[in-house]
Structures are given as C-alpha cells and as structure tokens.
Design an enzyme around this catalytic site. Structure first.
Site, PDB file in Angstrom:
ATOM      1  N   HIS A 128       1.001  -1.296   0.108  1.00  0.00           N
ATOM      2  CA  HIS A 128      -0.095   0.115   0.014  1.00  0.00           C
ATOM      3  C   HIS A 128       0.898   1.153  -0.054  1.00  0.00           C
ATOM      4  CE1 HIS A 128      -3.731   2.275   0.599  1.00  0.00           C
ATOM      5  NE2 HIS A 128      -2.876   2.875   1.232  1.00  0.00           N
ATOM      6  N   CYS A 129       0.905   1.984  -1.053  1.00  0.00           N
ATOM      7  CA  CYS A 129       1.756   3.299  -1.256  1.00  0.00           C
ATOM      8  C   CYS A 129       1.082   4.351  -0.672  1.00  0.00           C
ATOM      9  CB  CYS A 129       2.044   3.459  -2.628  1.00  0.00           C
ATOM     10  SG  CYS A 129       3.127   4.727  -3.086  1.00  0.00           S
ATOM     11  N   PRO A 130       1.363   5.251   0.277  1.00  0.00           N
ATOM     12  CA  PRO A 130       0.898   6.403   0.513  1.00  0.00           C
ATOM     13  C   PRO A 130       0.623   7.531  -0.419  1.00  0.00           C
ATOM     14  CG  PRO A 130       3.045   6.303   1.897  1.00  0.00           C
ATOM     15  CD  PRO A 130       2.687   4.926   1.068  1.00  0.00           C
TER      16      PRO A 130
END
Length: 413
Positions: A128-130
C-alpha cells in the site's frame, strides 16, 4: 478515443477523494514545484524560447511533466484490482488451499492479500503506497513502476536546469575560483536582457527546487530499482518476504522440503512481460497465473497456510501490565521506545492493564501481536493487531500454544 479514455479510469466519483491525503498532496506539490520552476528558469534566465535549444528543452520539460502525471494518476485511479466480495473458487475442493477473509467474506485468491487501508482483498498485492493513497497491485503495477522511472529522469533534467541557471546568472557576480574548469559561457553572455532580474528570491526558489529535485531523484530512483528487481523475478514485495520465511521455516524444522517460487517463469523477459504490455493491461485475470512447470496454482497459498500455522504455534502469550494509548512515539514509555518506534504504517494498538496479547514478532523495544478478544467480537470477525511497547507487557508463565480456545481466537481472517 481509446487512448483518451484510458488516461484516467474512475470506478466512481468517490475515487477523487484519494487526492485528499497527505501522500498525494506532497507528491503533487513536489511535481508542481520542480516542473514549474524548471520551466520558468529556462524561459526567463537560462535557455529562452527564441533559440532552437531552448525550444527543444521546453518541449522536453513539458513532456516529462505530462508523462509523470499520466502514470501517477493511472497508478492512483486505475487501482490494483480487487477480488470480488464473497469470492469462491470454481472447484470447491480448492478452498482447503486458500485463506478465508472474514472482512470480505470470501476466499483469498492466489497472490492476493487483504489491505487494511483499502479494506479489500487486493489482486497480486505488492504494497500500500501512501504517495498514491492506494495499493500497488495487479492492474497498476506497470503504471506505478513507470512513474518511479520517469520521476527521477524528469527531476535530473530539472536539476541540470537549476544548476545552470544559478551558474550563468551568478557567473559575473561571484568569483567561483574554478580556474581548472572551462565552461563556454558565450551563449549565456549574449543574453543581456532577461525578462526579469535574477533576485535573491529567485535564487532561493531555484535552490529550494534543486533540493527537491535531487532528493526525489535519489529516493524515488532507489524505489524504482527495488521494484524492477522484483518484477524481473515475477514477484511482489510481499512474496519476497513469504519466500524468505519459507526458507527460514524449512531450516528451523529441518523438514528437507524444497520450496520453489511458483511464478518465476525462468526468463527475465517472460517475467517482465507479465507486468508490462503494449496495451497497458497486464497479463492474467488476477485470479489464475502462469506457474513454473514444477509447481501448481496453490503452491504459494499452501506455503502461506503452513506459515500461518507455524506462527500460531510459535506465538507467545503476554499479559498487559502497563496501559498504552496507541501513540506512534510515546513519550512516557522510555527514551529508546520513543526513538526506535517501528518505521511502518502498521497500526499501534491501545492496551489496558490485564489484557492478553499473542505476540508474533518484535524488536528490542517494540512487539507486534494480536489482542485476545471476547467471544462476541471473535464471532463478528473483529481483529485487533498491531505494535505496542515491549515494556507494557510481561510473558505469561505457561505455554499458550496448547490453549485450544486461544488458538481459535487467533485464526487469521
């Protein structure tokens, strides 16, 4: 029309809310500052548009910006692809090889994982990439990796513009003392009437943009090499971790097994084509995958089930002896606990004195585990897990692995 319609694909208008997050705000701000400052510095001071080189430079800067934003927004809004809610394999017997997700009320397809941020099971989840406020997975892996390639290239071009702008504008004002460096300044000296003078504010803005460009080049460039390395082996970041744990498990128990990663097709080019295609759509449907001839569709999922069972056996029961409010960097839990907080987006969990925790991993100052909940919460599929300070708990004196009821409470969704 197909190209235009592929620029941004929205599942619904609610996807626009992904922009309202600190990650996209910072990322888009860096892109805006670097691209706009590079264009302004080129036109006003360094390489005006009335020259052939200046025109080509301007077009290249615009192209970098467009391509970077195109891949960035596609990575964000196309998304990774999600396993349908309540999904089950066509062959009912295959369910014994799969994990069940209590949140999505369905089975996890091979290579899929449940994301706590997206609250869905993600196809071929990498992480999950912020920065895109979304997961990187099956459908957007190519867009995300292309963005990681283009951003450092564009920032390198911008950094060159910033350096040359400051050098040419300050050349006659400051003695650099570079007697051994010979740079042809004849072109720069012919420009005697810039649109506006290169003031202190202009110098500060250019220097700030240079810092952003160099920092982005280094940080994002490192992420690109990490991504392309796993893509060449047809893996994800999560699968690299699973493979390492498989080797540790086999070595720990001395089982004599040989674990072969099933999705490595043996050729880097074949692995590369699984992600990057001319159409922009990756190979596969996100459910079934081409596998190594020595493996089958559930080779990895069976290994995951073994690791889950091993984690339950090797987990240690702790009792909470000191309350914790769930703060990321708690000031009252010791200087080392404050400084060495885990650098991860995994949650911290609140603790109350007397509660029970099953710890599965940890560091010298922090631990990660599952909180034991009451029967109603367990039946409802509620699960509370995360990091907490090690000083807040103490190890129970008896072996909890044989506790049947506690073991049932620890079943993974």
């Amino acid at each position: 029309m197909n190209i235009l319609s592929a620029i941004i694909v929205f599942e619904n208008l609610h996807e626009v809310r992904r922009l309202c997050h600190w990650g996209p705000i910072i990322a888009l701000t860096v892109i805006a500052v670097c691209s706009s400052m590079a264009i302004l510095d080129s036109i006003i001071w360094y390489w005006p548009l009335d020259t052939t080189g200046g025109s080509i430079n301007f077009i290249m800067l615009i192209n970098w910006t467009v391509l970077i934003l195109y891949n960035y927004f596609n990575a964000m809004f196309v998304g990774p692809g999600y396993i349908p809610l309540g999904w089950k394999p066509e062959n009912q017997q295959d369910t014994m090889y799969l994990q069940f997700c209590r949140v999505c009320q369905g089975y996890k397809a091979p290579r899929s994982h449940h994301c706590r941020k997206c609250n869905r099971c993600v196809m071929k989840m990498d992480h999950h990439c912020p920065w895109i406020n979304n997961c990187c997975g099956h459908l957007n892996h190519a867009y995300f990796t292309t963005f990681l390639l283009l951003a450092p290239l564009g920032c390198t071009h911008a950094a060159f513009i910033f350096i040359m702008t400051m050098y040419t504008q300050l050349y006659d004002r400051i003695s650099f003392g570079w007697s051994s460096v010979k740079i042809d300044m004849s072109a720069a000296r012919r420009i005697h009437h810039p649109i506006m003078p290169f003031s202190v504010a202009s110098f500060a803005a250019t220097l700030f943009a240079l810092g952003l460009a160099l920092g982005t080049t280094i940080a994002v460039g490192m992420l690109f090499f990490i991504q392309i390395k796993v893509i060449m082996r047809n893996k994800t970041s999560i699968e690299v971790w699973i493979e390492e744990k498989a080797k540790d498990r086999i070595q720990y128990y001395q089982t004599g097994e040989e674990f072969i990663f099933p999705y490595d097709l043996g050729s880097r080019w074949e692995n590369f084509k699984q992600v990057f295609t001319w159409s922009g759509t990756p190979e596969g449907d996100g459910i079934e995958w081409p596998v190594n001839e020595k493996c089958h569709q559930h080779t990895l999922t069976i290994e995951q089930l073994k690791q889950k069972a091993d984690k339950r056996v090797r987990s240690v029961q702790y009792r909470v002896v000191e309350g914790y409010n769930g703060a990321c960097c708690p000031l009252r839990k010791g200087f080392n606990t404050f400084l060495r907080t885990p650098c991860t987006e995994e949650p911290r969990i609140q603790l109350s004195k007397g509660e029970t925790i099953f710890a599965t991993r940890g560091t010298k100052w922090w631990m990660y585990g599952d909180k034991v909940l009451d029967e109603e919460q367990t039946k409802a599929g509620v699960r509370v897990r995360g990091w907490f300070p090690r000083r807040c708990v103490e190890k129970c004196l008896y072996d909890s692995a044989n506790n049947t009821s506690a073991s049932e409470e620890k079943k993974d969704k």
